[in-house]
Design a protein around this motif. Structure first.
Motif, PDB file in Angstrom:
ATOM      1  N   GLU A   1       1.024  -1.504  -0.091  1.00 46.80           N
ATOM      2  CA  GLU A   1       0.197   0.151   0.327  1.00 46.80           C
ATOM      3  C   GLU A   1       0.720   1.231   0.103  1.00 46.80           C
ATOM      4  OE1 GLU A   1      -2.279   0.296   3.547  1.00 46.80           O
ATOM      5  OE2 GLU A   1      -3.284   1.897   2.890  1.00 46.80           O
ATOM      6  N   VAL A   2       0.341   1.948  -1.141  1.00 46.73           N
ATOM      7  CA  VAL A   2       1.382   3.679  -0.918  1.00 46.73           C
ATOM      8  C   VAL A   2       1.184   4.367   0.139  1.00 46.73           C
ATOM      9  CG1 VAL A   2       1.804   5.441  -2.373  1.00 46.73           C
ATOM     10  CG2 VAL A   2       1.567   2.842  -3.872  1.00 46.73           C
ATOM     11  N   GLN A   3       2.085   4.721   0.894  1.00 47.60           N
ATOM     12  CA  GLN A   3       1.941   6.103   2.334  1.00 47.60           C
ATOM     13  C   GLN A   3       2.484   7.077   1.703  1.00 47.60           C
ATOM     14  OE1 GLN A   3       1.270   3.494   5.926  1.00 47.60           O
ATOM     15  NE2 GLN A   3      -0.416   3.512   5.740  1.00 47.60           N
ATOM     16  N   LEU A   4       1.650   7.569   2.054  1.00 50.73           N
ATOM     17  CA  LEU A   4       2.675   8.953   2.116  1.00 50.73           C
ATOM     18  C   LEU A   4       2.536  10.109   3.397  1.00 50.73           C
ATOM     19  CD1 LEU A   4       2.746  10.589  -2.036  1.00 50.73           C
ATOM     20  CD2 LEU A   4       4.419   9.769  -0.367  1.00 50.73           C
ATOM     21  N   GLN A   5       3.177  10.021   4.757  1.00 50.56           N
ATOM     22  CA  GLN A   5       2.700  10.875   5.694  1.00 50.56           C
ATOM     23  C   GLN A   5       3.682  12.355   5.297  1.00 50.56           C
ATOM     24  OE1 GLN A   5       1.064   9.376   7.745  1.00 50.56           O
ATOM     25  NE2 GLN A   5       1.063  11.030   9.792  1.00 50.56           N
ATOM     26  N   ALA A   6       2.708  13.478   5.745  1.00 46.84           N
ATOM     27  CA  ALA A   6       3.465  14.682   5.525  1.00 46.84           C
ATOM     28  C   ALA A   6       3.301  14.957   6.802  1.00 46.84           C
ATOM     29  CB  ALA A   6       2.343  15.116   4.858  1.00 46.84           C
ATOM     30  N   SER A   7       4.122  15.768   7.549  1.00 45.04           N
ATOM     31  CA  SER A   7       4.273  16.188   8.549  1.00 45.04           C
ATOM     32  C   SER A   7       5.242  17.948   8.969  1.00 45.04           C
ATOM     33  CB  SER A   7       4.960  15.421   9.947  1.00 45.04           C
ATOM     34  OG  SER A   7       6.208  14.767   9.365  1.00 45.04           O
ATOM     35  N   GLY A   8       4.455  18.562  10.153  1.00 39.51           N
ATOM     36  CA  GLY A   8       6.378  20.043  10.179  1.00 39.51           C
ATOM     37  C   GLY A   8       5.012  20.945  10.541  1.00 39.51           C
ATOM     38  N   GLY A   9       4.238  20.999   9.004  1.00 38.84           N
ATOM     39  CA  GLY A   9       3.373  22.090   9.583  1.00 38.84           C
ATOM     40  C   GLY A   9       2.893  23.720  10.935  1.00 38.84           C
ATOM     41  N   GLY A  10       2.457  23.800  10.868  1.00 42.75           N
ATOM     42  CA  GLY A  10       2.888  25.528  12.114  1.00 42.75           C
ATOM     43  C   GLY A  10       2.340  26.932  11.689  1.00 42.75           C
ATOM     44  N   CYS A  22       8.170  14.319   4.912  1.00 41.45           N
ATOM     45  CA  CYS A  22       7.052  13.368   3.565  1.00 41.45           C
ATOM     46  C   CYS A  22       7.767  12.211   3.767  1.00 41.45           C
ATOM     47  CB  CYS A  22       6.428  13.691   2.111  1.00 41.45           C
ATOM     48  SG  CYS A  22       5.858  12.876   1.513  1.00 41.45           S
ATOM     49  N   ALA A  23       7.561  11.535   4.659  1.00 37.78           N
ATOM     50  CA  ALA A  23       7.396   9.857   4.910  1.00 37.78           C
ATOM     51  C   ALA A  23       7.107   8.451   3.521  1.00 37.78           C
ATOM     52  CB  ALA A  23       8.339   9.049   6.282  1.00 37.78           C
ATOM     53  N   ALA A  24       7.219   8.640   2.738  1.00 37.99           N
ATOM     54  CA  ALA A  24       7.498   7.140   2.166  1.00 37.99           C
ATOM     55  C   ALA A  24       7.266   5.700   1.887  1.00 37.99           C
ATOM     56  CB  ALA A  24       7.789   7.899   0.483  1.00 37.99           C
ATOM     57  N   SER A  25       6.258   5.327   1.604  1.00 34.88           N
ATOM     58  CA  SER A  25       6.686   4.101   1.875  1.00 34.88           C
ATOM     59  C   SER A  25       5.235   3.199   0.862  1.00 34.88           C
ATOM     60  CB  SER A  25       5.671   3.157   3.073  1.00 34.88           C
ATOM     61  OG  SER A  25       4.284   4.021   3.550  1.00 34.88           O
ATOM     62  N   GLY A  26       6.060   1.590   0.401  1.00 36.98           N
ATOM     63  CA  GLY A  26       4.997   0.783  -0.661  1.00 36.98           C
ATOM     64  C   GLY A  26       5.618   0.907  -1.974  1.00 36.98           C
ATOM     65  N   CYS A  96       1.869  16.464  -0.054  1.00 36.70           N
ATOM     66  CA  CYS A  96       2.697  15.615  -0.562  1.00 36.70           C
ATOM     67  C   CYS A  96       2.314  14.648  -1.756  1.00 36.70           C
ATOM     68  CB  CYS A  96       3.956  15.033   0.282  1.00 36.70           C
ATOM     69  SG  CYS A  96       3.508  13.689   0.548  1.00 36.70           S
ATOM     70  N   GLY A  97       3.153  14.515  -2.344  1.00 36.11           N
ATOM     71  CA  GLY A  97       2.162  13.747  -3.630  1.00 36.11           C
ATOM     72  C   GLY A  97       3.610  12.851  -5.171  1.00 36.11           C
ATOM     73  N   THR A  98       2.703  11.568  -5.213  1.00 35.41           N
ATOM     74  CA  THR A  98       4.093  11.805  -6.522  1.00 35.41           C
ATOM     75  C   THR A  98       2.829  10.642  -7.249  1.00 35.41           C
ATOM     76  OG1 THR A  98       5.077  10.133  -6.726  1.00 35.41           O
ATOM     77  CG2 THR A  98       3.777   9.096  -5.182  1.00 35.41           C
ATOM     78  N   ASP A  99       3.575  10.436  -8.554  1.00 32.90           N
ATOM     79  CA  ASP A  99       3.022   9.491  -9.203  1.00 32.90           C
ATOM     80  C   ASP A  99       4.131   8.124  -9.790  1.00 32.90           C
ATOM     81  OD1 ASP A  99       1.941   8.691 -11.895  1.00 32.90           O
ATOM     82  OD2 ASP A  99       1.487  10.953 -12.690  1.00 32.90           O
ATOM     83  N   LEU A 100       3.086   7.544 -10.071  1.00 33.31           N
ATOM     84  CA  LEU A 100       3.402   5.755  -9.690  1.00 33.31           C
ATOM     85  C   LEU A 100       3.984   5.642 -11.555  1.00 33.31           C
ATOM     86  CD1 LEU A 100       2.500   3.912  -7.479  1.00 33.31           C
ATOM     87  CD2 LEU A 100       4.734   5.467  -7.405  1.00 33.31           C
ATOM     88  N   GLY A 101       4.519   6.380 -12.144  1.00 34.30           N
ATOM     89  CA  GLY A 101       4.187   6.106 -13.084  1.00 34.30           C
ATOM     90  C   GLY A 101       5.202   7.739 -13.884  1.00 34.30           C
ATOM     91  N   GLN A 102       5.910   8.301 -12.819  1.00 34.60           N
ATOM     92  CA  GLN A 102       6.371  10.230 -13.338  1.00 34.60           C
ATOM     93  C   GLN A 102       7.703   9.659 -12.706  1.00 34.60           C
ATOM     94  OE1 GLN A 102       8.371  11.745 -15.436  1.00 34.60           O
ATOM     95  NE2 GLN A 102       5.959  12.250 -16.124  1.00 34.60           N
ATOM     96  N   GLY A 117      -0.487  12.533   0.183  1.00 35.00           N
ATOM     97  CA  GLY A 117      -0.635  12.344   1.041  1.00 35.00           C
ATOM     98  C   GLY A 117      -1.417  13.593   2.206  1.00 35.00           C
ATOM     99  N   GLN A 118      -1.611  13.123   3.009  1.00 33.59           N
ATOM    100  CA  GLN A 118      -2.843  14.175   4.084  1.00 33.59           C
ATOM    101  C   GLN A 118      -2.130  15.626   4.029  1.00 33.59           C
ATOM    102  OE1 GLN A 118      -0.649  12.739   5.516  1.00 33.59           O
ATOM    103  NE2 GLN A 118       0.127  13.980   7.774  1.00 33.59           N
ATOM    104  N   GLY A 119      -2.894  16.640   4.239  1.00 29.93           N
ATOM    105  CA  GLY A 119      -2.177  17.920   4.132  1.00 29.93           C
ATOM    106  C   GLY A 119      -1.911  18.500   6.000  1.00 29.93           C
ATOM    107  N   THR A 120      -0.703  18.857   5.753  1.00 26.94           N
ATOM    108  CA  THR A 120      -0.258  19.364   6.559  1.00 26.94           C
ATOM    109  C   THR A 120      -0.416  21.201   6.423  1.00 26.94           C
ATOM    110  OG1 THR A 120       1.353  19.865   8.703  1.00 26.94           O
ATOM    111  CG2 THR A 120       2.233  19.751   5.835  1.00 26.94           C
ATOM    112  N   GLN A 121      -1.102  22.118   7.637  1.00 32.96           N
ATOM    113  CA  GLN A 121      -1.274  23.436   7.546  1.00 32.96           C
ATOM    114  C   GLN A 121      -0.211  24.541   8.118  1.00 32.96           C
ATOM    115  OE1 GLN A 121      -4.776  25.049   6.889  1.00 32.96           O
ATOM    116  NE2 GLN A 121      -3.161  27.049   6.258  1.00 32.96           N
TER     117      GLN A 121
END
Length: 126
Positions: A1-10, A22-26, A96-102, A117-121
């Motif tokens: 499963e592709v996961q993108l975990q964004a953090s660090g906003g504020g 942006c931590a990526a996995s999968g 954060c985002g990716t395209d598994l073809g790009q 990934g989910q957004g961070t404000q």
């Protein structure tokens, strides 16, 4: 499963700094470009900065050139966005985002990621 975990906003004052992660996995991290996009209220989502982890090629939107720096750590499967000299107009939800073809950072930032990934404000006060 592709996961993108964004953090660090504020919340930061104008002229301040933040670092997004942006931590990526999968999926093979080095095979595709990963990038940061933002959406401000009432505006369309835009590509801010993207990186091709395989060769380090980067793209920056004109509005952030010289202030933001994107980098990637293949050992941690993580992409960072260092944001310096922040302005009120940088206020937005960052994704954060990716395209598994790009693999092209330029093409990713000008296209539409297939994985998000989910957004961070990020809020910059004047």
């Amino acid at each position: 499963e592709v996961q993108l975990q964004a953090s660090g906003g504020g919340l930061v004052q104008a002229g301040g700094s933040l670092r997004l992660s942006c931590a990526a996995s999968g999926f093979p991290f080095d095979d595709y470009a990963i990038g940061w996009f933002r959406q401000a209220p009432g505006k369309e989502r835009e590509g801010v900065s993207c990186i091709s982890s395989s060769d380090g090629t980067t793209y920056y939107a004109d509005s952030v050139k010289g202030r933001f720096t994107i980098s990637s750590d293949s050992a941690k499967n993580t992409v960072y966005l260092q944001m310096d000299n922040l302005r009120p107009e940088d206020t937005a939800v960052y994704y954060c985002g990716t395209d598994l073809g790009q693999a092209s950072s330029y093409a990713l930032c000008h296209g539409r990621p297939t994985e998000w990934g989910q957004g961070t404000q990020v809020t910059v006060s004047s």
